[in-house]
Design a protein around this motif. Structure first.
Motif, short mmCIF file in Angstrom:
data_model
loop_
_atom_site.label_atom_id
_atom_site.label_comp_id
_atom_site.label_asym_id
_atom_site.label_seq_id
_atom_site.Cartn_x
_atom_site.Cartn_y
_atom_site.Cartn_z
N ILE A 38 50.16 31.64 75.86
CA ILE A 38 49.06 31.89 74.74
C ILE A 38 49.65 30.79 73.40
O ILE A 38 48.76 29.98 72.91
N ALA A 39 50.94 30.94 73.16
CA ALA A 39 51.55 30.21 72.09
C ALA A 39 51.42 28.78 72.30
O ALA A 39 51.10 28.07 71.38
N GLN A 40 51.80 28.54 73.44
CA GLN A 40 51.59 27.04 73.79
C GLN A 40 50.17 26.43 73.79
O GLN A 40 49.72 25.15 73.27
N ALA A 41 48.99 27.26 74.18
CA ALA A 41 47.75 26.75 74.15
C ALA A 41 47.28 26.72 72.57
O ALA A 41 46.67 25.83 72.02
N LEU A 42 47.73 27.51 71.84
CA LEU A 42 47.47 27.53 70.49
C LEU A 42 48.26 26.52 69.69
O LEU A 42 47.44 25.75 68.79
N MET A 43 49.31 25.83 70.34
CA MET A 43 50.03 24.77 69.69
C MET A 43 49.09 23.54 69.73
O MET A 43 49.10 22.58 68.94
N THR A 44 48.01 23.67 70.62
CA THR A 44 47.27 22.27 70.73
C THR A 44 46.27 22.34 69.71
O THR A 44 45.66 21.29 69.31
N ALA A 45 46.14 23.52 68.58
CA ALA A 45 45.44 23.33 67.50
C ALA A 45 45.90 22.67 66.36
O ALA A 45 45.20 22.93 65.26
N GLU A 46 47.32 22.23 66.39
CA GLU A 46 48.00 21.84 65.15
C GLU A 46 47.19 20.87 64.25
O GLU A 46 47.35 21.10 63.27
N HIS A 47 46.72 20.15 64.87
CA HIS A 47 45.92 19.09 64.08
C HIS A 47 44.47 19.10 63.78
O HIS A 47 43.92 18.73 62.94
N PHE A 48 43.96 20.49 64.26
CA PHE A 48 42.98 21.04 63.97
C PHE A 48 42.89 21.66 62.75
O PHE A 48 41.89 21.84 61.81
N VAL A 49 44.05 22.51 62.54
CA VAL A 49 44.06 23.21 61.12
C VAL A 49 45.09 22.61 60.36
O VAL A 49 46.37 22.32 60.99
N GLN A 50 44.76 22.65 59.20
CA GLN A 50 45.91 21.88 58.29
C GLN A 50 46.83 23.05 57.59
O GLN A 50 46.36 24.25 57.68
N PRO A 51 47.90 22.76 57.04
CA PRO A 51 48.82 23.64 56.62
C PRO A 51 48.37 24.85 55.58
O PRO A 51 48.88 25.93 55.57
N HIS A 52 47.78 24.18 54.91
CA HIS A 52 46.76 25.33 53.95
C HIS A 52 45.91 26.01 54.17
O HIS A 52 45.38 26.93 53.57
#
Length: 241
Positions: free
Chosen positions: A86-100
């Protein structure tokens, strides 16, 4: 807030049904399973949604859901090249969600009757950390089980032989955009996957993992038995969640 729906996986517990189709496209009541997660987010005011799925059924998702215009939301798609947790799948969202930014994560096969409206509103006021949602279950050995002391989760044990509570951690999570840095720090588990429990335990160790207890029904629709229950619960669903 943004929303991420994880709709990959191999669906091994639903074979042979899932040999030809992703389990999140299987009908539950009158609608494909994935509809319910989208509707939950829409009603909570979440308009930007990312769906993460595998290569096998990606075209079917886009044919079915398109841009999300039907719900008044904007849907983006990402491919999880191979099953890696699940965490690997979630990692694909890194550029969809900004750090803030903050966002909600739903496992697409988790069906529930609780509204996300107030829960999302509460998390917007949480300055740091993450939030998980707990449900009391008959056999917690099948799930991640929280160890709670003084209204705080100090650790989550994954499928323990001797669970310390009757609560399970459901597939509903809320994170800050900084979660991707946490995922980069964890190591694969014994089965070679990046586990979401390990991510949540980082927050638990820091004292920043909050939780809510779900009062309504919740179903992990990954088996034929739970899929049947979901169909019975949602057979009269008419688009109101």
């Amino acid at each position: 807030m943004k929303g991420v729906i994880l709709a990959g996986g191999t669906g091994t517990r639903l074979r042979p049904l899932t040999k030809m189709i992703n389990k999140h496209l299987i009908p539950v009541g009158k609608y494909p399973m994935i509809y319910y997660a989208i509707e939950k987010m829409r009603r909570a005011g979440i308009e930007e949604i990312l769906i993460v799925t595998g290569k096998q059924s990606a075209g079917l998702f886009t044919d079915l859901l398109g841009s999300g215009k039907e719900w008044g939301v904007s849907i983006t798609y990402k491919i999880q090249e191979e099953a890696g947790g699940i965490a690997q799948a979630l990692m694909t969202a890194e550029h969809f969600v900004q750090p803030h930014e903050k966002f909600v994560v739903l496992l697409g096969d988790n069906l529930f009757d609780e509204s996300l409206v107030k829960l999302v509103k509460d998390f917007t006021n949480q300055e740091k950390g993450a939030k998980v949602f707990l449900k009391q279950v008959a056999d917690p050995r099948r799930y991640g089980v929280p160890i709670i002391e003084e209204d705080r989760i100090i650790q989550i044990e994954e499928k323990p032989t001797n669970p310390k509570s009757f609560f399970s951690v459901t597939g509903i999570y809320m994170y800050h955009g900084s979660v991707f840095e946490v995922i980069k720090r964890i190591k694969p588990s014994g089965r070679g996957e990046l586990e979401i429990t390990d991510v949540n335990n980082v927050y638990a160790s820091e004292g920043t993992l909050t939780f809510n207890i779900m009062n309504g029904w919740w179903i992990d629709a990954g088996t034929f038995e739970s899929l049947h229950e979901a169909n019975m619960r949602l057979k009269d669903f008419n688009g109101e969640t």
